[in-house]
Write a protein that holds these residues in place. Sequence first.
Motif, PDB file in Angstrom:
ATOM      1  N   ALA A  73       0.806  -1.216   0.000  1.00  0.00           N
ATOM      2  CA  ALA A  73       0.000   0.000   0.000  1.00  0.00           C
ATOM      3  C   ALA A  73       0.838   1.265   0.000  1.00  0.00           C
ATOM      4  O   ALA A  73       0.359   2.336  -0.364  1.00  0.00           O
ATOM      5  CB  ALA A  73      -0.939   0.002   1.210  1.00  0.00           C
ATOM      6  N   SER A  74       2.105   1.161   0.424  1.00  0.00           N
ATOM      7  CA  SER A  74       2.986   2.319   0.445  1.00  0.00           C
ATOM      8  C   SER A  74       4.431   1.823   0.485  1.00  0.00           C
ATOM      9  O   SER A  74       4.680   0.609   0.535  1.00  0.00           O
ATOM     10  CB  SER A  74       2.713   3.212   1.662  1.00  0.00           C
ATOM     11  OG  SER A  74       3.171   2.587   2.849  1.00  0.00           O
ATOM     12  N   MET A  75       5.383   2.762   0.502  1.00  0.00           N
ATOM     13  CA  MET A  75       6.795   2.392   0.560  1.00  0.00           C
ATOM     14  C   MET A  75       7.258   2.097   1.972  1.00  0.00           C
ATOM     15  O   MET A  75       8.456   1.890   2.206  1.00  0.00           O
ATOM     16  CB  MET A  75       7.659   3.502  -0.046  1.00  0.00           C
ATOM     17  CG  MET A  75       7.610   3.542  -1.559  1.00  0.00           C
ATOM     18  SD  MET A  75       8.905   4.585  -2.282  1.00  0.00           S
ATOM     19  CE  MET A  75      10.383   3.658  -1.861  1.00  0.00           C
ATOM     20  N   ASN A  76       6.366   2.048   2.911  1.00  0.00           N
ATOM     21  CA  ASN A  76       6.711   1.727   4.292  1.00  0.00           C
ATOM     22  C   ASN A  76       6.882   0.217   4.431  1.00  0.00           C
ATOM     23  O   ASN A  76       6.095  -0.471   5.075  1.00  0.00           O
ATOM     24  CB  ASN A  76       5.645   2.246   5.251  1.00  0.00           C
ATOM     25  CG  ASN A  76       6.052   2.080   6.700  1.00  0.00           C
ATOM     26  OD1 ASN A  76       7.237   2.016   7.020  1.00  0.00           O
ATOM     27  ND2 ASN A  76       5.069   1.993   7.584  1.00  0.00           N
ATOM     28  N   ILE A  77       7.911  -0.302   3.794  1.00  0.00           N
ATOM     29  CA  ILE A  77       8.196  -1.732   3.814  1.00  0.00           C
ATOM     30  C   ILE A  77       9.600  -1.939   4.358  1.00  0.00           C
ATOM     31  O   ILE A  77      10.515  -1.190   4.032  1.00  0.00           O
ATOM     32  CB  ILE A  77       8.056  -2.370   2.418  1.00  0.00           C
ATOM     33  CG1 ILE A  77       8.828  -1.566   1.371  1.00  0.00           C
ATOM     34  CG2 ILE A  77       6.607  -2.477   2.014  1.00  0.00           C
ATOM     35  CD1 ILE A  77       8.761  -2.121  -0.030  1.00  0.00           C
ATOM     36  N   THR A  78       9.754  -2.951   5.190  1.00  0.00           N
ATOM     37  CA  THR A  78      11.053  -3.192   5.823  1.00  0.00           C
ATOM     38  C   THR A  78      11.452  -4.650   5.639  1.00  0.00           C
ATOM     39  O   THR A  78      11.990  -5.021   4.607  1.00  0.00           O
ATOM     40  CB  THR A  78      10.974  -2.831   7.316  1.00  0.00           C
ATOM     41  OG1 THR A  78       9.846  -3.514   7.914  1.00  0.00           O
ATOM     42  CG2 THR A  78      10.787  -1.333   7.503  1.00  0.00           C
TER      43      THR A  78
END
Length: 211
Positions: A24-29
């Motif tokens: 859903a967004s670039m907030n991936i780790t």
Amino acid sequence: TRAGVAVIMLLVLGTYGFLSTQFASMNITFDAGFLRCFAGFYLGVLIAICRQKGVLKITRHKTLIEIGTLSVCLSFVVLMTGPQQFLVAPFLFLFVIVFMQDGGAVSKLLARKPNLYLARVSYSVYLNHMLIAIFCDLAIRFVVGTFFPDWVPTITVGTILLVPYLAIVLIASELTFRYIEVPGAKLMNAALSRFIRDPQPRAVDGRSTAS
């Protein structure tokens, strides 16, 4: 070669495009952080090739181009939400390719000593800030829960607390930069220098050390 550049562009755009369909967004780790880093790394390779070849070299209106680039990229950061964030590649490319030339007034402003200091410790800040944020969050929750159970947080209080948090981040980053990052870099450079100078096993009394 042009074919190699084309392949790198496809890798970068393809990776960001794939991620945009999965998240859903670039907030991936931990889940797909490797792929995001992969795309960012090869975007950097593409920029390095362009710099080496002198592509998109700015010779006129340097300050206006820097101001325009900064405005466009800031607008992207503020306005783009959700999967639109994966359109970041061309904006990052534009930002780095313009400002790495250090030609305009904005670059000269950023080259002043306080900004150079922040650049020097920026990698340590990058590594430290989240751990410190987690620690500060736990500490604040403990204090509030213990002594002020009815307290309701506000934006004003959060903004005030941001000041000591940033101070802690900078102090910790200066220490890790001075006592971990710099010594670690020296050790790695020394090891790499020895390997580059003598990559083959040395001979001792006519015999290879590998035997």
